[in-house]
Design an enzyme around this catalytic site. Sequence first.
Site, short mmCIF file in Angstrom:
data_model
loop_
_atom_site.label_atom_id
_atom_site.label_comp_id
_atom_site.label_asym_id
_atom_site.label_seq_id
_atom_site.Cartn_x
_atom_site.Cartn_y
_atom_site.Cartn_z
N ARG A 36 28.09 -22.30 57.50
CA ARG A 36 26.97 -22.04 56.58
C ARG A 36 27.36 -20.97 55.58
O ARG A 36 28.09 -20.04 55.90
CB ARG A 36 25.77 -21.52 57.35
CG ARG A 36 25.19 -22.50 58.32
CD ARG A 36 24.26 -21.82 59.32
NE ARG A 36 23.70 -20.56 58.84
CZ ARG A 36 23.20 -19.64 59.64
NH1 ARG A 36 23.22 -19.80 60.94
NH2 ARG A 36 22.70 -18.53 59.15
N ASP A 52 34.58 -25.23 57.91
CA ASP A 52 34.19 -26.17 58.97
C ASP A 52 35.40 -26.28 59.91
O ASP A 52 36.51 -26.56 59.44
CB ASP A 52 33.87 -27.52 58.30
CG ASP A 52 33.52 -28.61 59.29
OD1 ASP A 52 33.76 -28.43 60.51
OD2 ASP A 52 33.01 -29.66 58.83
N TYR A 141 29.34 -29.02 78.30
CA TYR A 141 29.81 -27.68 77.89
C TYR A 141 30.91 -27.20 78.84
O TYR A 141 31.98 -26.74 78.41
CB TYR A 141 28.62 -26.72 77.91
CG TYR A 141 28.92 -25.29 77.56
CD1 TYR A 141 29.29 -24.94 76.26
CD2 TYR A 141 28.82 -24.29 78.52
CE1 TYR A 141 29.54 -23.61 75.94
CE2 TYR A 141 29.07 -22.96 78.20
CZ TYR A 141 29.43 -22.63 76.90
OH TYR A 141 29.68 -21.32 76.59
N LYS A 145 34.85 -26.40 78.32
CA LYS A 145 35.39 -25.06 78.60
C LYS A 145 36.61 -25.14 79.52
O LYS A 145 37.60 -24.46 79.29
CB LYS A 145 34.31 -24.14 79.18
CG LYS A 145 33.28 -23.68 78.13
CD LYS A 145 33.97 -22.89 77.02
CE LYS A 145 33.08 -22.55 75.86
NZ LYS A 145 33.79 -21.98 74.71
N ILE A 171 25.39 -13.63 77.39
CA ILE A 171 25.52 -12.41 76.57
C ILE A 171 24.18 -12.04 75.97
O ILE A 171 23.48 -12.87 75.38
CB ILE A 171 26.61 -12.60 75.50
CG1 ILE A 171 27.94 -12.75 76.24
CG2 ILE A 171 26.66 -11.41 74.56
CD1 ILE A 171 29.08 -13.11 75.37
N1 SER Z 1 25.56 -18.41 77.36
C1 SER Z 1 26.14 -19.70 77.57
C2 SER Z 1 25.10 -20.72 77.81
O1 SER Z 1 24.08 -20.37 78.37
C3 SER Z 1 27.08 -19.68 78.74
O2 SER Z 1 28.37 -19.39 78.32
O3 SER Z 1 25.28 -21.84 77.50
#
Ligand code: SER
Length: 316
Positions: A36, A52, A141, A145, A171
Site C-alpha cells: 500500500r 508487492d 498458516y 510457517k 505479539i
Molecule cells: N499472531 C499470529 C496469529 O495469531 C501467530 O503467529 O496468527
Amino acid sequence: MKKILVMGSAGQIGSELVLALRKIYGENNVVASDIRADVNPQLKNGPFEVLDILDVPKITAVVKKYEIDTIYNLVALLSAVGEQKPKLSWDINIGGLVNLLEIAREHKLSLFTPSSIGAFGPSTPKKNTPQNTVQRPNTIYGVTKVSGELLCDYYFKRFGVDTRGVRYPGIISNVTLPGGGTTDYAVEIYYKAIQDKRFICNLKAGTFLDMMYMPDAIKAAIDIMEADPTKLIHRNCFNVAAMSFDPEMIANEIKKHIPEFEMKYEIDEIRQNIANSWPDNMDDSAAKSEWNWKPQYNLASMTEDMLKVLSVKLQK
Ligand code: SER
C-alpha cells in the site's frame, strides 16, 4: 553499515521495526516498503517504496537502487484469515518467501523471516515446547510457517544464503493493530479496556498461549540479525518466549489498573480450534544460549506500559 529493505512495513511488526532499525542504522539506510502507498507518514521520513512481494523485477530494482544487503520479510497472512483464504495464504507466505530467497541468493543478501508458534500443531508437546519437536500444524498458516523454516534452512545449507529467523509468539503492541490472527484478542483487550471498560473475548478461559510485547519482538529481530553466525545452530526457527497467559490472567492484570473492567466470552470456533493446537509455552533455551536472547517485559510490566501508552493515544 547495513543497507536494509523491510517488506510489509505497514503491518503490526513492520511499522515499529522500521523506526527501530532507522534509529540504529540511520534513516537513509532503511528502506520501508509495503503493497500500500497510504501508510503511516512516519514511514516516509526515510526512503519508502511501494512493493508487492510477488513482483520480483520491482523488488530486484529496489535492491539494486539502494544497494540493499539485508531484507526483513514481514509479509504474511495470519492464521485465522488464512483459514478463509488458504490458496492466497500459500501464494503470499510461500510464493513471496521463495521470491526473496532467490533474490537473496542472487544478490548475496541476508534474510530475516519470522516463523511462529503456529508452526506447531496438536501433536506437539504443549508445555515447555522443545526447540526440536513434532511439527504437524493443522492450519494453512502453520503449513506455510513449517515450509518456510525448511526452505530457509535449505537455502542456507545448499547455497550459503544467510537466512535467519525466530518463532514468534502472539505479539502485543500499541501502534498498528494486527489483523486476522488468533492471538489478536490480547491486543484488542487493552483498547477496549480503555474505550469501553468491557471486552468480549473470542477465546475460552484456560486457553494459554505464548505472548510477547512488541519491544521484545523488535529486539529479537535485530539481535538475531546481529548475532555471530558461527554460533547459530538453528538459524531459522528459534523459539523465543516472554510470557504465557490465558484470557483470565490478562483480564485480572488489567483490573489491577481499571477495577471496573469486565470481560465476557463469545467463542470464535475457528480461532479456538487454532489456539487449542498451539503450545502453551515454548522452551527458548536455544535462543538464550546461541545468541543471548533475553526478553524485558512480563505480563505486569507490559500491561502497565500498554495502558499508559493507549490512554494517551485514544484520548486524541
Ligand atoms: N499472531 C499470529 C496469529 O495469531 C501467530 O503467529 O496468527
